[in-house]
Each structure stands twice: as structure tokens, then as C-alpha cells.
Design a protein around this motif. Structure first.
Motif, PDB file in Angstrom:
ATOM      1  N   SER A   1      27.214  56.451  60.752  1.00 27.98           N
ATOM      2  CA  SER A   1      26.584  57.713  61.143  1.00 27.98           C
ATOM      3  C   SER A   1      25.084  57.709  60.919  1.00 27.98           C
ATOM      4  N   GLY A   2      24.566  56.649  60.295  1.00 25.98           N
ATOM      5  CA  GLY A   2      23.134  56.549  60.056  1.00 25.98           C
ATOM      6  C   GLY A   2      22.701  56.948  58.656  1.00 25.98           C
ATOM      7  N   ASN A   3      23.651  57.287  57.775  1.00 23.44           N
ATOM      8  CA  ASN A   3      23.297  57.592  56.385  1.00 23.44           C
ATOM      9  C   ASN A   3      22.818  56.313  55.707  1.00 23.44           C
ATOM     10  N   ALA A   4      21.680  56.390  55.037  1.00 19.16           N
ATOM     11  CA  ALA A   4      21.123  55.233  54.351  1.00 19.16           C
ATOM     12  C   ALA A   4      21.705  55.124  52.948  1.00 19.16           C
ATOM     13  N   LEU A   5      22.062  53.898  52.576  1.00 24.85           N
ATOM     14  CA  LEU A   5      22.608  53.605  51.249  1.00 24.85           C
ATOM     15  C   LEU A   5      21.776  52.509  50.605  1.00 24.85           C
ATOM     16  N   GLU A   6      21.581  52.628  49.292  1.00 20.50           N
ATOM     17  CA  GLU A   6      20.904  51.591  48.517  1.00 20.50           C
ATOM     18  C   GLU A   6      21.813  51.165  47.376  1.00 20.50           C
ATOM     19  N   PHE A   7      21.881  49.866  47.166  1.00 19.75           N
ATOM     20  CA  PHE A   7      22.590  49.314  46.020  1.00 19.75           C
ATOM     21  C   PHE A   7      21.598  48.440  45.280  1.00 19.75           C
TER      22      PHE A   7
ATOM     23  N   GLY B   1      21.738  60.759  58.723  1.00 21.49           N
ATOM     24  CA  GLY B   1      20.612  59.861  58.960  1.00 21.49           C
ATOM     25  C   GLY B   1      19.393  60.210  58.137  1.00 21.49           C
ATOM     26  N   ASP B   2      18.495  59.226  58.040  1.00 20.70           N
ATOM     27  CA  ASP B   2      17.275  59.437  57.278  1.00 20.70           C
ATOM     28  C   ASP B   2      16.238  60.133  58.149  1.00 20.70           C
ATOM     29  N   ARG B   3      15.281  60.759  57.490  1.00 22.90           N
ATOM     30  CA  ARG B   3      14.278  61.546  58.193  1.00 22.90           C
ATOM     31  C   ARG B   3      12.862  61.051  57.966  1.00 22.90           C
ATOM     32  N   ALA B   4      12.700  60.135  57.015  1.00 15.77           N
ATOM     33  CA  ALA B   4      11.367  59.629  56.684  1.00 15.77           C
ATOM     34  C   ALA B   4      11.511  58.245  56.061  1.00 15.77           C
ATOM     35  N   LYS B   5      10.385  57.604  55.827  1.00 12.49           N
ATOM     36  CA  LYS B   5      10.331  56.335  55.117  1.00 12.49           C
ATOM     37  C   LYS B   5       9.178  56.407  54.127  1.00 12.49           C
ATOM     38  N   ASN B   6       9.394  55.828  52.949  1.00  6.97           N
ATOM     39  CA  ASN B   6       8.345  55.700  51.945  1.00  6.97           C
ATOM     40  C   ASN B   6       8.088  54.229  51.698  1.00  6.97           C
ATOM     41  N   HIS B   7       6.838  53.884  51.448  1.00  2.00           N
ATOM     42  CA  HIS B   7       6.459  52.506  51.160  1.00  2.00           C
ATOM     43  C   HIS B   7       6.797  52.195  49.701  1.00  2.00           C
ATOM     44  N   VAL B   8       7.680  51.205  49.489  1.00  2.00           N
ATOM     45  CA  VAL B   8       8.046  50.762  48.141  1.00  2.00           C
ATOM     46  C   VAL B   8       8.030  49.236  48.132  1.00  2.00           C
ATOM     47  N   ASP B   9       7.125  48.663  47.395  1.00  2.00           N
ATOM     48  CA  ASP B   9       7.038  47.212  47.214  1.00  2.00           C
ATOM     49  C   ASP B   9       7.117  46.450  48.541  1.00  2.00           C
ATOM     50  N   GLY B  10       6.380  46.928  49.527  1.00  2.00           N
ATOM     51  CA  GLY B  10       6.288  46.231  50.802  1.00  2.00           C
ATOM     52  C   GLY B  10       7.363  46.552  51.822  1.00  2.00           C
ATOM     53  N   HIS B  11       8.245  47.499  51.514  1.00  2.00           N
ATOM     54  CA  HIS B  11       9.306  47.861  52.447  1.00  2.00           C
ATOM     55  C   HIS B  11       9.258  49.349  52.773  1.00  2.00           C
ATOM     56  N   GLY B  12       9.717  49.702  53.967  1.00  2.00           N
ATOM     57  CA  GLY B  12       9.877  51.093  54.355  1.00  2.00           C
ATOM     58  C   GLY B  12      11.251  51.573  53.920  1.00  2.00           C
ATOM     59  N   VAL B  13      11.310  52.349  52.854  1.00  2.00           N
ATOM     60  CA  VAL B  13      12.571  52.816  52.284  1.00  2.00           C
ATOM     61  C   VAL B  13      12.982  54.116  52.968  1.00  2.00           C
ATOM     62  N   PRO B  14      14.197  54.158  53.541  1.00  2.00           N
ATOM     63  CA  PRO B  14      14.656  55.370  54.222  1.00  2.00           C
ATOM     64  C   PRO B  14      14.895  56.525  53.244  1.00  2.00           C
TER      65      PRO B  14
END
Length: 139
Positions: free
Chosen positions: A121-127, A57-70
């Protein structure tokens, strides 16, 4: 650009769920496995789901172009047609997106299609995909 395949090992809570998600939903061929891990062909790259309950799972979020990125997350940069096909496959599979398929940085250097989701399992994926692949590292 020809790159060597990468290898990524990551934690999962349940190997049967990992096999279903990465194999059936994502369409990744399964390689070797044991009672504690399973290899997948992730578009020519080797990812390995290791049984480690409660560690994903993710532990934080960063602001990227208006979205909370995990954070953390992993994924691939795909050709646009492959990205579109994967987005459709995930929609058809009932995927619950963290960030639905969208265009980020529209009209700017590095404009890209992107989508985020989590495995069981909560792992974040980006495509992501670029209309102009040369803009991958645009500043």
C-alpha cells in the motif's frame, strides 16, 4: 531492556495484499480480523492493517546520512542477528528496498544497520539494529 508491546493501526489499500506481505513475506502471524482490518504479531507487537484505500504512503523525505528517509514510517529495532535474517528473507522474497540494507553513521555514536521498504500500500517501514544496543539513544 524489557518493554511492553506497542500497538499501531495503519491504513492499507487491500487486506489480501496486506496478509500476503505481512504474513508471508514478513513472517508475521495473523491474529483476529474482520472484513475491514487484520491484526499481526510484529515481533511481539500488535500492528493492525485497516482497510482505508488511498490513505497509505509517505508524504515527505528527510535527509539522514546521505539518504532520503520516507516520512512517516514505522518499524523495529532488532537484535543484529534478527536484522540480518530479516534482510536475507526480504532479499529472497524479491523486496524492492527504498534504502537497501546498509550501515548508517559508520564509526560514529549510534552506528546502526538499517533498511527501508514499502508494503504493497506504500507504507514505509524501517528495520534497524545496533552492534551496541546501548547506543540506541546515543547523541
Amino acid at each position: 531492556m524489557t518493554l511492553p508491546p506497542f500497538h499501531l493501526a495503519f491504513p492499507v489499500d487491500d487486506l489480501a495484499e496486506a496478509r500476503r506481505f505481512y504474513g508471508t513475506v514478513m513472517g508475521c502471524a495473523q491474529g483476529r480480523s474482520s472484513e475491514e482490518w487484520v491484526d499481526f504479531d510484529f515481533h511481539g507487537h500488535q500492528i493492525v492493517a485497516h482497510l482505508a484505500p488511498g490513505q497509505a504512503g509517505d508524504r515527505a523525505k528527510n535527509h539522514v546520512d546521505g539518504h532520503g528517509v520516507p516520512v512517516p514510517h514505522f518499524g523495529l529495532v532488532l537484535p543484529m542477528a534478527d536484522w540480518e535474517a530479516l534482510a536475507e528473507r526480504l532479499r529472497a522474497g524479491g523486496c524492492d528496498f527504498v534504502i537497501a540494507p546498509t550501515i548508517r553513521f559508520r564509526g560514529q555514536p549510534g552506528e546502526q544497520a538499517t533498511m527501508f521498504l514499502r508494503d504493497p500500500s506504500g507504507n514505509a517501514l524501517e528495520f534497524k539494529a545496533f552492534a551496541d544496543p546501548a547506543s540506541l539513544f546515543a547523541t
